[in-house]
Enzyme design. Structure first.
Site, PDB file in Angstrom:
ATOM      1  N   GLU A 265      28.911  61.043 101.159  1.00 38.14           N
ATOM      2  CA  GLU A 265      29.251  61.524  99.810  1.00 38.14           C
ATOM      3  C   GLU A 265      28.101  62.358  99.234  1.00 38.14           C
ATOM      4  OE1 GLU A 265      32.232  61.306  99.079  1.00 38.14           O
ATOM      5  OE2 GLU A 265      32.790  59.727 100.511  1.00 38.14           O
ATOM      6  N   HIS A 268      28.546  65.903 100.301  1.00 37.33           N
ATOM      7  CA  HIS A 268      29.496  66.600  99.411  1.00 37.33           C
ATOM      8  C   HIS A 268      28.805  66.986  98.110  1.00 37.33           C
ATOM      9  CE1 HIS A 268      33.225  66.188 101.635  1.00 37.33           C
ATOM     10  NE2 HIS A 268      33.147  64.865 101.706  1.00 37.33           N
TER      11      HIS A 268
END
Lengths: 499, 499
Positions: A265, A268
């Protein structure tokens, strides 16, 4: 000219208005998944409905059409030109579907998700089948409204990976599949077997959090422009480019979920935190596609944090947070254990090698359905055949098979390929980066800043200013090429499995 | 008739739309105060600006005016009739101020807050004076636009306490001031002195939190419709009636801030959680006024949680969470210590008795400014004179005096009286409640549900369906009467200070 300038200003004001709605809707989604008390959900959902309709109205408004017509290929501002193109795309895709049909679709969609959940629990595909048939029909109709050149499936791919086509996918996936299944056979035949059971051991949640925060800081994740919370399903979410939040999940007996999940994550998030401020408050201020986004999360998760160099630098740190858990585990054994390859039924639990095979199964089935070469009723059998064919295992029930993913129940066809594309993109970027940077040495020394800067310079900053395949070609000076992924995996597993 | 029904439906749709904006703006405020990373603030503020303007447009739209004209005194639905009245009020107040003037005001406001902060830090009133003069002038102008019957200050009071007038306040405050200063003289003369130093002692934050959560549950705060977070300035905030959040602040050496603060915010929250669901998504679904709201928080904070009965039941629980801190402190000494009376400079640190005197000083100054009987430049001197007159102490600098509160810097004139009104309302409710319930016995037994239910039945459920003075008269069958507060305080302090 004066006129263009004033239209540009009005257009930008409209973009800012739409973006304000987007930001609060996104905040609402973050809150719904992390903080909202259970009874507050019902009214909040209606609120989201009201605001989403508002966004839809603005995106398909007569005014929007006028701005597009007035500015397209007439403005001299490159950002405005790109924003106009993006808005036109949205306008066309939204306005081509008759409203009544879209509303019916939304209703089928929301029912389908509930039914899918039940069907999965009961491992009973027949419950889900009639809904899935409707969703497939709707998507076929929409694809025809939107139009395509060669293959109806291209119209769906376009939603997630603009410019990607069935033709390209067939070619790269076919090559990739052969290479991966070949590599898998060798691994299965090898007598060297990493022992992942050494990774299991008590590791307190607060210590896992402290370790992942240190790694996020190494990566360059800016905590002044983001935050880390806990959820059941981890995600990255962008409120604005200075408020990019991530979430994670802790398993106190298996640190892998939190550590690799947070790094994923975080990858991202780095993309979203490093888009050019010039694009703020426009539809261009986000990742250019699902696939390029996934390339960033997978780059950090696999190419960085599953590497030997990374753990050479961070294994002692990890052990300092979990003093008893890995006392007798050598760095080498640890490294091999986190890279174990083992065919499994569930996509989201798959290892680096088999993951792309899971994706190809879904791709082939989606393509078959859209082209009328397969029927929904035959999916469970087709699924299982392909699992045996590519992975050598057969799901005991449809729960571990065709019913495992939520995507189709949400009407998302054309989405899955982006996961595998992201992986190939990442390998291709990695290959190019290594020509310019001594990547392994940087990772080994913990100096990750030049890596982040490289990604920002070549990818992040552009947001949606470049299309996915444009980025690939600009950065790597060639077309999408699955060889780099194969090469990376071959080298890696030859070492680990002594092939 | 058919026509009225369809207009009602359209009107309700508009209310729902406005309420959707209100809910997300409120979520944004909660996030800004609790979770947002620092760099995310700038864009978020612009987003709030866009959405607030939207709400303003809808509230003053031609359409809104048409609905009001079509429905007022014509609808047979009582809720719609009240909603129409509330919308008309907002429409009139917003549309009477010329837009250019309002925009200028907002700019002065935002500058003033920054200047006030600086002036307070430097204890230099002269920095703030020119801004305060402008804000006073704006408020005078607005009051004239809005109109009033007897006193210009009534127009400002109306914003926070509809129906309240300078005439009523002069009367109740004058009686109350005499009683309180009289009581204060007796207390000052008493040789009995509670020792609040016994309350200071280490009390870990997580234990304070656990204790306050238990108390909130006793009060009937529904954690499925709310949550507790940590902030520097504690507050209650209503997303919707099933999502009513509170925040608190912990001082590990002095539990009073967290415990009494959380109970205070919990009192506000109970009001908002127990409004009738029939009022959901309309402007009626909130507390009817600042003063009635404050009556609920003060009821729980003072009348319940500073009572002997409450600690008779909860002192052992508190001690179990702070085992060493109060080991040698008897219940009686503890009770007296948390009720110590001591004139002090800062309003928000004042005790139950002197608090209302702080408010009266502000009231008299505001009234004098609005009526042209006082000038801004004289405020520091006037403030100090009144402090000496009512409380017997003189602030060493303006930082501890006229510059202490943010309210005037935000242009909020007419707000302060609600704090003291809330206190009188609470005492009057308490008096009535005691006729119907054995309040002390319920508190002593920890059975607070009947108390919460009484408040819900008589106050909470109505939201804005009744005006503040209407509620007072309906519940207590008399007009606002400061005697009950005086009586309550006299009894309480006679006991504690052996008067």
């Amino acid at each position: 000219m004066e006129n263009i300038k004033s239209i540009e200003k009005e257009f930008i004001d409209l973009l800012h208005e739409i973006d304000a709605y987007r930001e609060v809707i996104t905040l609402t989604q973050w809150d719904l998944r992390t903080k909202i008390p259970p009874k507050g959900v019902e009214q909040r959902s209606e609120v989201v409905g009201v605001l989403s309709e508002k966004v839809h109205q603005l995106e398909t408004s007569e005014k929007m059409k006028q701005y597009i017509d007035a500015l397209k290929n007439k403005t001299e501002d490159k950002i405005i030109q790109k924003a106009v193109e993006t808005c036109e795309e949205t306008y066309n895709r939204s306005s081509k579907i008759p409203i009544a049909e879209f509303k019916e679709y939304v209703m089928v969609q929301s029912k389908s998700e509930a039914i899918w959940q039940e069907a999965r629990e009961k491992a009973d595909f027949s419950l889900f089948q009639p809904y899935l048939e409707k969703l497939v029909d709707f998507n076929k109709k929409f694809a025809n409204y939107w139009g395509y050149k060669d293959n109806i499936y291209d119209a769906l791919l376009h939603n997630f990976e603009p410019g990607m086509t069935t033709k390209i996918l067939d070619e790269v996936f076919s090559k990739l599949r052969q290479a991966l299944t070949g590599l898998l056979s060798k691994i299965n035949a090898s007598t060297t077997k990493p022992d992942s059971s050494v990774l299991i051991g008590h590791f307190p949640k607060s210590n896992q959090e402290a370790f992942t925060v240190e790694v996020l800081k190494q990566m360059g994740y800016d905590f002044e422009s983001g935050r880390l919370d806990e959820t059941i399903h981890p995600f990255e979410i962008t409120l604005n480019m200075n408020d990019v939040r991530i979430t994670t999940r802790y398993d106190e007996e298996d640190f892998r979920m939190a550590v690799f999940g947070t790094i994923h994550e975080g990858g991202h998030a780095l993309y979203e935190q490093n888009i050019s401020p010039k694009l703020a408050r426009t539809p261009l201020a986000t990742g250019t596609s699902m696939g390029i986004h996934e390339s960033q999360s997978l780059f950090w998760e696999n190419f960085v944090s599953r590497s030997k160099a990374f753990w050479g630098n961070n294994y002692d740190l990890l052990k300092s947070y979990a003093p008893d858990a890995f006392e007798h585990v050598t760095l080498e054994d640890f490294y091999c254990a986190i890279n174990e390859v083992k065919p499994s039924f569930i996509r989201i639990e798959a290892d680096e090698l088999t993951y792309a095979l899971h994706i190809m199964i879904r791709y082939e089935l989606e393509k078959g359905l859209m082209n009328g070469e397969m029927e929904v009723k035959d999916l469970p059998q087709l699924w299982n055949e392909k699992m045996e064919d590519y992975l050598g295992i057969k799901p005991p029930t449809d729960k571990e098979g065709v019913l495992q993913d939520i995507h189709w129940a949400g009407g998302d066809f054309g989405y899955f390929p982006s996961y595998a594309l992201g992986y190939m993109y990442a390998a291709q970027f990695h290959h190019t980066m290594k020509k310019e940077l001594n990547v392994d040495q940087l990772i080994a020394s913990g100096d990750l800043a030049p890596i982040k800067e490289w990604l920002t310079k070549h990818i992040h900053q552009y947001g949606k200013m470049k299309k996915p395949l444009e980025i690939i070609e600009d950065v790597t000076e060639e077309k999408l090429n699955s060889d780099y992924l194969v090469q990376y995996l071959t080298e890696k597993y030859t070492d680990i499995y002594g092939l």
